[in-house]
Design an enzyme around this catalytic site. Sequence first.
Site, PDB file in Angstrom:
ATOM      1  N   GLU A 122     115.159  11.523  28.633  1.00 12.42           N
ATOM      2  CA  GLU A 122     114.193  12.315  29.404  1.00 12.42           C
ATOM      3  C   GLU A 122     114.143  11.930  30.880  1.00 12.42           C
ATOM      4  OE1 GLU A 122     110.550  12.051  27.159  1.00 12.42           O
ATOM      5  OE2 GLU A 122     111.423  13.066  25.428  1.00 12.42           O
ATOM      6  N   GLU A 171     116.746  17.563  18.743  1.00 11.80           N
ATOM      7  CA  GLU A 171     115.444  17.238  18.136  1.00 11.80           C
ATOM      8  C   GLU A 171     114.693  18.510  17.757  1.00 11.80           C
ATOM      9  OE1 GLU A 171     113.125  14.559  20.556  1.00 11.80           O
ATOM     10  OE2 GLU A 171     114.888  13.488  21.284  1.00 11.80           O
TER      11      GLU A 171
END
Length: 741
Positions: A518, A619
């Site tokens: 991220e 994910e």
Amino acid sequence: MAIGGDAGLVVGDDNIILNPEFDDGLDNWAGNGCKIELHDSLDDGKVLPANGKYFVAATGRTDTWNGVQQDVTARLQRKLLYEATATVRLHSSAAAAVAPCEVRATLGVQTADGRQQYLGVGKSQVSDKEWVQLQGKILLNSTVAKASIYIEGPTAGVDVLLDSLVVKHAQKAPPAPAPDFENLVYGVNIIQNCNLDDGLNGWFPLGPCTLSVNDGGPRVLPPMAQESLALDDEPLNGKHIHVTNRTQTWMGPAQIITDKLTLYATYQVSAWVRVGSQQASGGGAPQTINIAFAVDSQWINGGQVLARDERWYEVGGALRVEAKPASRIMVYVQGPDAGVDLMVAGLQVFPVDRKARVKHLKRLTDMVRKRDVVLKVTGADGAAVKEADGVEVRVRQVSNSFPLGACIMRTNMDNEDFVDFFTKNFNWAVFGNELKWYWTEPQRGQVNYADADDLLRLCSDHGMCVRGHCIFWEVDNAVQQWVKMLSTDDLSAAVSSRINGLLTRYKGKFKHYDVNNEMLHGSFYQDKLGKDICATMFKTASQLDPDALLFVNDYNVESMCDIRATPEAYIQQIIGLQEQGAPVGGVGLQGHVSNPVGPVIRSVLDRLAVLGLPIWFTEVDVSSANDHVRADDLEVMLREAYAHPAVEGVMLWGFWELFMSRDDAHLVDAEGQVNEAGRRLLQLKHEWLTHSHGHADENGEYKFRGHHGEYHVDVTTPTGKVSQTFTVDKDDAPLVLNVKV
């Protein structure tokens, strides 16, 4: 469809908590690291029981985990779902009021093999002003030597009051029916007067700004809308709304659409937007433009874009409403700084026809995921055995080679039903937490890879590939406290120790690594160690494990709803890393998506595909209270991924209830019942297997087009049967295989 199950041996409405309202004093209760006291009131009658005659106070607390507890070892069954409700309150003997804080119910477990586990049951913000109900669920996977439920959370010195505790077997609600879309007309814009042929009729200014209709706007629909609607080349008339006198960022054009939405339907959102000259406001700064929906008091993001100049920009997104609003639903366009003019053209909000999209995706899938196969049937002498010779061919695909995986956690290993579903339906794995730095080294120097080792052993035993998630996590709140407290030199040394220790230990074990998770949303290591630290992490990882593919990994990129995570920002980040010598090997899209719309997802994939790197959804989860809608959402994500040539794998971020990062996202309930979303997954897996049956032609050849993967073929002749296995790999040229009978 149910999976396994010895869960339902004793099912009833009885509370497994003994003496739940303290009618028998403190019998069956104890303090967990503190004292407990029985009361019928406190503070001269200001604090009274909420239900019965008594309550208990946990006093003398010296740590957050101290509280009231009860041993439930003999009464708590594994693989059975329980609902827990605790009535709690805070108290302090000091005169000052206690600040509200989080109170948690936790199940502490010692497994039969001696491992200690702490399972969160539920949590709530609690104060000293009133009693609060704390609710949650319990699912015990392990065979336990001891299990206790306790109430914890507040800082030391604050008393925790417990009025009652109820833990009962959870009653299953019947699944909701599929939404009724019989009268829904797909592709019809619900925005009134969107082309502005009737001036500003239907529109109003949100706030004291000024709306006007001007010419000079686009004359074609934005590309994402075109892909859904397939309209003529010039459906727009060039008119647009020009918003001036904006004194707040939220000011812009608005419409009320309350009565135009169908509950549970998925709407695609599309518009052209632009900002005016910024000289009056200081000039030149990129401007956020957002299509927003106000559903009662809730704000829903319908799409965002960052306008860097005065061009027209496409905004794309999605909307779904699953509960009837109490008052109204309003759509409005907002975002630029005060003083910056805003222009909007061709705003579209229309229900998408997912079934029509499926037909299109099946055609794409046939091109991307299949290959022509020619089976040449010959005799012992090498001559072709022809149809006239009575040759029957039966082809059965054993497995699809497309990577489809799921997230697992150490506690899941103790539930054999979970393991069975996982190993039968997935071929890749990723660990939820067990490889993350805050898990393997929660305290400085206390490194523990036991959970990761166990999970890796499970995957190895079943021949499954594994993604390594993640070496580092760039977001500040995902960094453990001891790491945050390090000096620059100590942090640099700790980073080096972490990456060297992890990748040396597991060299060759993980096919992929998410190197620094991220990076579009955080900058902890960059702020502490310099901008080039991210590239250094990639280069070091490559040196330590050259065979592992190294990924960037981030969220919201696929949804077009986050200006920090646009496809363009992601591309810029990846190219920047590559220019610093970072061997970026793959692009990770997390895929925590709400209301997915196929053309929006496809547009993002197309943009990222220019990098020439493999794209993985890493994910994926989708969420809806209605299982049928959840199934549709999951199908959208899987079909879009499978039909795109740049996508090389999909990982689901869990599938079992209570082990998901989002509510209403599971495919299998806590007790092993497969829901509609789970059945949809299984249906797609079945669809993506090729089976074929027929006879060899006059040339002794049997031809079919099949999905990539492993196959078994039986060739039967009047004199016997020959069986053979073969692999259909990805290739444009036909696979020619000789079968000798």
